[in-house]
Motif scaffolding. Structure first.
Motif, PDB file in Angstrom:
ATOM      1  N   ARG A  83       0.849  -1.191   0.000  1.00  0.00           N
ATOM      2  CA  ARG A  83       0.000   0.000   0.000  1.00  0.00           C
ATOM      3  C   ARG A  83       0.884   1.241   0.000  1.00  0.00           C
ATOM      4  N   TRP A  84       0.378   2.303  -0.610  1.00  0.00           N
ATOM      5  CA  TRP A  84       1.146   3.553  -0.712  1.00  0.00           C
ATOM      6  C   TRP A  84       0.270   4.725  -0.288  1.00  0.00           C
ATOM      7  N   TRP A  85       0.799   5.558   0.605  1.00  0.00           N
ATOM      8  CA  TRP A  85       0.027   6.643   1.190  1.00  0.00           C
ATOM      9  C   TRP A  85       0.668   8.006   0.942  1.00  0.00           C
ATOM     10  N   ILE A  86      -0.195   9.006   0.733  1.00  0.00           N
ATOM     11  CA  ILE A  86       0.198  10.402   0.830  1.00  0.00           C
ATOM     12  C   ILE A  86      -0.323  10.908   2.168  1.00  0.00           C
ATOM     13  N   VAL A  87       0.550  11.486   2.968  1.00  0.00           N
ATOM     14  CA  VAL A  87       0.177  11.985   4.291  1.00  0.00           C
ATOM     15  C   VAL A  87       0.397  13.495   4.290  1.00  0.00           C
ATOM     16  N   GLN A  95      -6.356  18.367  -3.719  1.00  0.00           N
ATOM     17  CA  GLN A  95      -7.671  18.758  -4.211  1.00  0.00           C
ATOM     18  C   GLN A  95      -8.413  17.557  -4.814  1.00  0.00           C
ATOM     19  N   PRO A  96      -9.748  17.638  -4.877  1.00  0.00           N
ATOM     20  CA  PRO A  96     -10.526  16.534  -5.460  1.00  0.00           C
ATOM     21  C   PRO A  96     -10.056  16.184  -6.868  1.00  0.00           C
ATOM     22  N   GLY A  97      -9.922  14.889  -7.136  1.00  0.00           N
ATOM     23  CA  GLY A  97      -9.526  14.411  -8.451  1.00  0.00           C
ATOM     24  C   GLY A  97      -8.029  14.327  -8.673  1.00  0.00           C
ATOM     25  N   GLU A  98      -7.225  14.793  -7.718  1.00  0.00           N
ATOM     26  CA  GLU A  98      -5.758  14.801  -7.901  1.00  0.00           C
ATOM     27  C   GLU A  98      -5.094  13.511  -7.428  1.00  0.00           C
ATOM     28  N   LEU A  99      -5.685  12.829  -6.486  1.00  0.00           N
ATOM     29  CA  LEU A  99      -5.037  11.657  -5.897  1.00  0.00           C
ATOM     30  C   LEU A  99      -5.041  10.489  -6.884  1.00  0.00           C
ATOM     31  N   PRO A 100      -3.872   9.936  -7.209  1.00  0.00           N
ATOM     32  CA  PRO A 100      -3.834   8.753  -8.090  1.00  0.00           C
ATOM     33  C   PRO A 100      -4.660   7.616  -7.507  1.00  0.00           C
ATOM     34  N   PRO A 101      -5.303   6.817  -8.335  1.00  0.00           N
ATOM     35  CA  PRO A 101      -6.212   5.772  -7.837  1.00  0.00           C
ATOM     36  C   PRO A 101      -5.522   4.676  -7.031  1.00  0.00           C
ATOM     37  N   THR A 102      -4.204   4.542  -7.163  1.00  0.00           N
ATOM     38  CA  THR A 102      -3.483   3.492  -6.429  1.00  0.00           C
ATOM     39  C   THR A 102      -2.888   3.996  -5.115  1.00  0.00           C
ATOM     40  N   TRP A 103      -3.142   5.244  -4.751  1.00  0.00           N
ATOM     41  CA  TRP A 103      -2.598   5.817  -3.523  1.00  0.00           C
ATOM     42  C   TRP A 103      -3.709   6.074  -2.517  1.00  0.00           C
ATOM     43  N   GLY A 104      -3.356   5.952  -1.234  1.00  0.00           N
ATOM     44  CA  GLY A 104      -4.270   6.330  -0.171  1.00  0.00           C
ATOM     45  C   GLY A 104      -3.913   7.723   0.344  1.00  0.00           C
ATOM     46  N   LEU A 105      -4.800   8.291   1.164  1.00  0.00           N
ATOM     47  CA  LEU A 105      -4.598   9.649   1.684  1.00  0.00           C
ATOM     48  C   LEU A 105      -4.913   9.689   3.175  1.00  0.00           C
ATOM     49  N   MET A 106      -3.961  10.212   3.958  1.00  0.00           N
ATOM     50  CA  MET A 106      -4.176  10.474   5.378  1.00  0.00           C
ATOM     51  C   MET A 106      -4.127  11.978   5.610  1.00  0.00           C
ATOM     52  N   VAL A 107      -5.020  12.442   6.485  1.00  0.00           N
ATOM     53  CA  VAL A 107      -5.106  13.873   6.799  1.00  0.00           C
ATOM     54  C   VAL A 107      -5.113  14.040   8.318  1.00  0.00           C
ATOM     55  N   PRO A 108      -4.773  15.236   8.806  1.00  0.00           N
ATOM     56  CA  PRO A 108      -4.762  15.451  10.254  1.00  0.00           C
ATOM     57  C   PRO A 108      -6.156  15.655  10.836  1.00  0.00           C
ATOM     58  N   ARG A 109      -6.297  15.179  12.053  1.00  0.00           N
ATOM     59  CA  ARG A 109      -7.472  15.485  12.862  1.00  0.00           C
ATOM     60  C   ARG A 109      -6.962  15.717  14.280  1.00  0.00           C
ATOM     61  N   GLY A 110      -6.858  16.995  14.638  1.00  0.00           N
ATOM     62  CA  GLY A 110      -6.189  17.332  15.881  1.00  0.00           C
ATOM     63  C   GLY A 110      -4.712  17.023  15.758  1.00  0.00           C
ATOM     64  N   ASP A 111      -4.174  16.272  16.717  1.00  0.00           N
ATOM     65  CA  ASP A 111      -2.769  15.873  16.641  1.00  0.00           C
ATOM     66  C   ASP A 111      -2.615  14.434  16.145  1.00  0.00           C
ATOM     67  N   LYS A 112      -3.685  13.879  15.568  1.00  0.00           N
ATOM     68  CA  LYS A 112      -3.659  12.515  15.034  1.00  0.00           C
ATOM     69  C   LYS A 112      -3.796  12.538  13.515  1.00  0.00           C
ATOM     70  N   LEU A 113      -3.595  11.381  12.902  1.00  0.00           N
ATOM     71  CA  LEU A 113      -3.821  11.206  11.472  1.00  0.00           C
ATOM     72  C   LEU A 113      -4.965  10.234  11.262  1.00  0.00           C
ATOM     73  N   VAL A 114      -5.843  10.555  10.312  1.00  0.00           N
ATOM     74  CA  VAL A 114      -6.955   9.662   9.997  1.00  0.00           C
ATOM     75  C   VAL A 114      -6.955   9.390   8.498  1.00  0.00           C
ATOM     76  N   VAL A 115      -7.565   8.285   8.105  1.00  0.00           N
ATOM     77  CA  VAL A 115      -7.638   7.904   6.705  1.00  0.00           C
ATOM     78  C   VAL A 115      -8.768   8.669   6.023  1.00  0.00           C
ATOM     79  N   GLU A 116      -8.400   9.448   5.023  1.00  0.00           N
ATOM     80  CA  GLU A 116      -9.384  10.153   4.203  1.00  0.00           C
ATOM     81  C   GLU A 116      -9.793   9.295   3.002  1.00  0.00           C
ATOM     82  N   VAL A 117      -8.784   8.673   2.356  1.00  0.00           N
ATOM     83  CA  VAL A 117      -9.015   7.746   1.252  1.00  0.00           C
ATOM     84  C   VAL A 117      -8.182   6.503   1.524  1.00  0.00           C
TER      85      VAL A 117
END
Length: 270
Positions: A83-87, A95-117
């Motif tokens: 698996r491959w992630w952009i954090v 932005q919407p539509g930019e993330l390659p279909p084979t990559w996942g995305l993590m974003v911050p929530r407070g001082d933690k990271l959560v899975v967006e995609v």
């Protein structure tokens, strides 16, 4: 989140006995090294799939756009991962539509990271010896105290420098011996080898020498032998120069693993 804070959050997410977590993992060592992943995590339990996951950290929009323009950069290590992630440090970076279909995305929530995609399961390639060497080196660099590594690297650098100087002396000796044989050839043949000496008389004498098959064979054998000696010494010098360059780079470069202990707020160089 800035880069330092993202790395702390990633380390916390993949902490404990379930994962092995390394930062700044190269795809090889020495001349085989061309790219690095910001982080690699390996699941340690067969019941959880023994996944190898890679991470690229982006703290700015500009950094993300640069990543999109260089897809081959990620592929150098992504191809070995399940698996491959952009954090990112801010959800707005991707932005919407930019993330390659084979990559996942993590974003911050407070001082933690959560899975967006969620990152899809990839068809990973078998790990090469070069990549395995990069993994082992980063593991050693993170586990062995900095002072101990620096002392070892300095010792190896000094040993490599000494060996390089000895190789240089052997090369100089080989050149001196070659020059002596050239002079001997000049005396016996009456032909000067330097470029300015090839007048009509020298050419005539040289052609006369080449008419004798036995002398011609002997001359060729001697020249081929000397050529091999020079090439071997040159290859030896190139090898030592490469080793010294690598040791110097290791002595002068601070790892991202050490940056993780720096005060919060520091940015990783782009």
């Amino acid at each position: 989140m800035n880069t330092h804070e993202i790395m702390i959050a990633l380390r916390e997410r993949y902490a404990g006995g379930d994962w092995a977590f390394l930062v700044e993992v190269p795809n090889g060592t020495g001349a085989a090294k061309s790219r690095s992943a910001d982080a690699i995590a390996m699941s340690l339990w067969p019941s959880r799939g023994l996944d190898l996951q890679g991470f690229e950290v982006k703290s700015s929009r500009a950094d993300w756009i640069k990543e999109l323009k260089e897809p081959g950069k990620a592929e150098a290590i992504c191809k070995f991962c399940d698996r491959w992630w952009i954090v990112v440090g801010d959800k707005k970076i991707v932005q919407p539509g930019e993330l390659p279909p084979t990559w996942g995305l993590m974003v911050p929530r407070g001082d933690k990271l959560v899975v967006e995609v969620d990152a899809p399961k990839l068809e990973s390639q078998p790990i090469t010896r070069a990549f395995l060497a990069g993994l082992f080196r980063r593991s050693m660099e993170q586990l062995v105290p900095k002072e101990q590594r620096q002392a070892f690297d300095m010792k190896e650098y000094q040993r490599g420098r000494k060996d390089g100087e000895e190789a240089g002396e052997r090369f100089k000796k080989a050149l001196d011996e070659y020059a002596a044989k050239v002079r001997d050839f000049e005396i016996k043949s009456g032909i000067r080898v330097d470029s300015g000496s090839w007048n009509l008389g020298n050419i005539s004498r040289f052609m006369g020498l080449l008419k004798d098959p036995e002398k011609r064979r002997n001359l060729r054998d001697r020249l081929e032998h000397e050529k091999l000696i020079i090439q071997n010494e040159a290859d030896s010098l190139k090898s030592w120069i490469s080793n010294l360059d690598e040791l110097e780079a290791r002595l002068n470069t601070s790892s991202l693993a050490e940056e993780a202990t720096a005060p919060a707020g520091e940015e990783r160089a782009a």
